[in-house]
Design a protein around this motif. Sequence first.
Motif, PDB file in Angstrom:
ATOM      1  N   ALA A  66      11.923   2.133   2.981  1.00 16.61           N
ATOM      2  CA  ALA A  66      11.168   2.752   1.882  1.00 16.61           C
ATOM      3  C   ALA A  66      10.243   1.732   1.214  1.00 16.61           C
ATOM      4  O   ALA A  66       9.085   2.020   0.918  1.00 16.61           O
ATOM      5  CB  ALA A  66      12.133   3.345   0.851  1.00 16.61           C
ATOM      6  N   MET A  92      -4.012  12.452   2.035  1.00 22.13           N
ATOM      7  CA  MET A  92      -3.615  11.299   1.228  1.00 22.13           C
ATOM      8  C   MET A  92      -2.378  11.632   0.389  1.00 22.13           C
ATOM      9  O   MET A  92      -1.525  10.774   0.159  1.00 22.13           O
ATOM     10  CB  MET A  92      -4.793  10.894   0.347  1.00 22.13           C
ATOM     11  N   ASP A 122       1.598   2.578   1.774  1.00 19.75           N
ATOM     12  CA  ASP A 122       1.032   3.851   1.306  1.00 19.75           C
ATOM     13  C   ASP A 122       0.493   3.795  -0.129  1.00 19.75           C
ATOM     14  O   ASP A 122      -0.597   4.276  -0.400  1.00 19.75           O
ATOM     15  CB  ASP A 122       2.096   4.960   1.388  1.00 19.75           C
ATOM     16  N   GLN A 123       1.292   3.292  -1.062  1.00 18.64           N
ATOM     17  CA  GLN A 123       0.933   3.327  -2.492  1.00 18.64           C
ATOM     18  C   GLN A 123       1.482   2.077  -3.182  1.00 18.64           C
ATOM     19  O   GLN A 123       2.426   2.161  -3.962  1.00 18.64           O
ATOM     20  CB  GLN A 123       1.531   4.574  -3.175  1.00 18.64           C
ATOM     21  N   ILE A 127      15.326   9.558   4.788  1.00 15.33           N
ATOM     22  CA  ILE A 127      15.700   9.499   3.375  1.00 15.33           C
ATOM     23  C   ILE A 127      15.766  10.908   2.780  1.00 15.33           C
ATOM     24  O   ILE A 127      16.671  11.228   2.001  1.00 15.33           O
ATOM     25  CB  ILE A 127      14.720   8.584   2.600  1.00 15.33           C
ATOM     26  N   GLU A 146      -1.975  -0.605   6.832  1.00 15.72           N
ATOM     27  CA  GLU A 146      -1.140  -0.218   7.970  1.00 15.72           C
ATOM     28  C   GLU A 146      -1.463  -1.075   9.191  1.00 15.72           C
ATOM     29  O   GLU A 146      -0.577  -1.442   9.956  1.00 15.72           O
ATOM     30  CB  GLU A 146      -1.310   1.267   8.286  1.00 15.72           C
ATOM     31  N   THR A 183      -5.296   2.176   2.669  1.00 17.14           N
ATOM     32  CA  THR A 183      -3.994   2.396   3.314  1.00 17.14           C
ATOM     33  C   THR A 183      -4.078   2.095   4.808  1.00 17.14           C
ATOM     34  O   THR A 183      -3.193   1.454   5.375  1.00 17.14           O
ATOM     35  CB  THR A 183      -3.528   3.853   3.084  1.00 17.14           C
ATOM     36  N   ASN A 216      -9.272   4.936  -1.111  1.00 14.32           N
ATOM     37  CA  ASN A 216      -7.832   4.641  -1.100  1.00 14.32           C
ATOM     38  C   ASN A 216      -7.235   4.879   0.280  1.00 14.32           C
ATOM     39  O   ASN A 216      -6.360   4.126   0.733  1.00 14.32           O
ATOM     40  CB  ASN A 216      -7.095   5.503  -2.127  1.00 14.32           C
ATOM     41  N   ALA A 217      -7.704   5.932   0.951  1.00 10.50           N
ATOM     42  CA  ALA A 217      -7.197   6.233   2.301  1.00 10.50           C
ATOM     43  C   ALA A 217      -7.525   5.068   3.244  1.00 10.50           C
ATOM     44  O   ALA A 217      -6.673   4.636   4.030  1.00 10.50           O
ATOM     45  CB  ALA A 217      -7.795   7.532   2.816  1.00 10.50           C
ATOM     46  N   GLN A 226       7.301   0.940   3.485  1.00 14.28           N
ATOM     47  CA  GLN A 226       6.358   2.056   3.592  1.00 14.28           C
ATOM     48  C   GLN A 226       5.536   2.216   2.316  1.00 14.28           C
ATOM     49  O   GLN A 226       4.331   2.454   2.364  1.00 14.28           O
ATOM     50  CB  GLN A 226       7.114   3.356   3.911  1.00 14.28           C
ATOM     51  N   ILE A 227       6.166   2.070   1.150  1.00 11.77           N
ATOM     52  CA  ILE A 227       5.428   2.225  -0.112  1.00 11.77           C
ATOM     53  C   ILE A 227       4.404   1.094  -0.251  1.00 11.77           C
ATOM     54  O   ILE A 227       3.328   1.273  -0.827  1.00 11.77           O
ATOM     55  CB  ILE A 227       6.396   2.284  -1.328  1.00 11.77           C
TER      56      ILE A 227
END
Lengths: 124, 331
Positions: free
Chosen positions: A102, B311, A109-110, B178, A46, A42, A38-39, A105-106
Amino acid sequence: MITHPRTEELVESVRLWIDEIRPTLDPRNAFLARVAANALATVAREITEGPAAEAAAVAGMAGVLGHEGGYAELNAELCARIRSGELTAETPGLLAALTTMARDQIAIDQPSYRPEGTAPPAHP
Amino acid sequence: MEVDVRAGLEKLAERLGGQGAKVTEAGRLSGGASMETWAFAIEAPTGLERLILRRRSAPFDEETARSVSLATEAALIQATAANGARVPTVRHVCDAADGLGEAYVMVRADGETLGKKIVSDPRFDAVRPQLARQCGESLVAIHRTVPPPGLKLKAVDGVAELDRYEEVYRATGAERPILELAFQYLRKHVPAPVEPTLLHGDFRNGNIMFDAEKGVVAVLDWELAHIGDPAEDMGWICTNSWRFGRPDRAVGGFGDYADLLAGYADAGGRAIELSRVRFWQMLGSLRWGVMCLTMYLSWRDGITKSVERPMIGRRVSETEADLVVLLEEGL
């Protein structure tokens, strides 16, 4: 940068290899291997999406702050002016800019995370 | 000193089950760096007992720690049980004679604790609409309990919690607009003080055992129990980080605010306004975001080496994505 392979392809190849060996690992390491994969996913996002996300963040912050600048400089100033109370949730454009930041970025990231306000899945 | 837990359990079997009682199974379930959970069973002349051992495996200072001692945990579980709360049954609180360190034993209950299953497993489809109401009811029995005298419980209110987490956030050196805005917004919207009550302190989907037919079986994991605003326990279970992919269902990913509040009121709890719950919910997202930052720092500073930690640092953006929506909606 050279393109054969591109950086994100190198990262992707390692991620795929980790996924391949995961079933052979003990439960603790299998879990950590999934986190590691998963890292890398990401990192790959990125590399591909980061530049556009950063450009959008810089534009959004510059709009709120009223002047141009680099990411780190604008981000620090934005934090300081929110902390001092000068910028608030009512400041025109601030929440809109933060919301864009936000979301971008999400997505890096996720991307599977479902934030507040997300509609229920079509086939729950 | 390394404790031989298996040997300790053999000794404990005789103490609990009488002479000739034997351990028939024992295995470590889970736990973090400082806490262990063991499932074991003892065969005694009186029958088979299925039990859980919860023990601390690292030094602990109740004065400075955020969490309570295991003896305090056990005492609170017993006190809330006597008051009608759905909690585990404490079988034994360990002492020096047991050689297991700080520990206690509970009767093993059957049920599901994995939040994702409660939210999405079809086995829970029938009972799911009742769960938010049951959670409200469960909280009343906890909040009404007068803690036994002599327990060291910390008192927390909205301002103290904001101070605490802002201090932690500043110390990380991170600059996240934020989170900054959430701190400023919440400081301006701290609800009026209320009479503080006993709180579970970690009341969320994942720390509650559910049965697919009966609903709430037991409220688990009492280590963050403290004194404070009853809406804090409600806000935490509404924090999106614990909705397991169903943000459309505010309470734990399984129910609605109205059912949680109605269950609380109908069981005799004091009236709580939704805005108060939302304050604690937003503070819950902010708190979890700051905690994710500190978990990354523990890796950066070489305290832990696991790949999991950096993570988790990238999960701050989950709480930021939640916070911007909450800031837009207001309390």
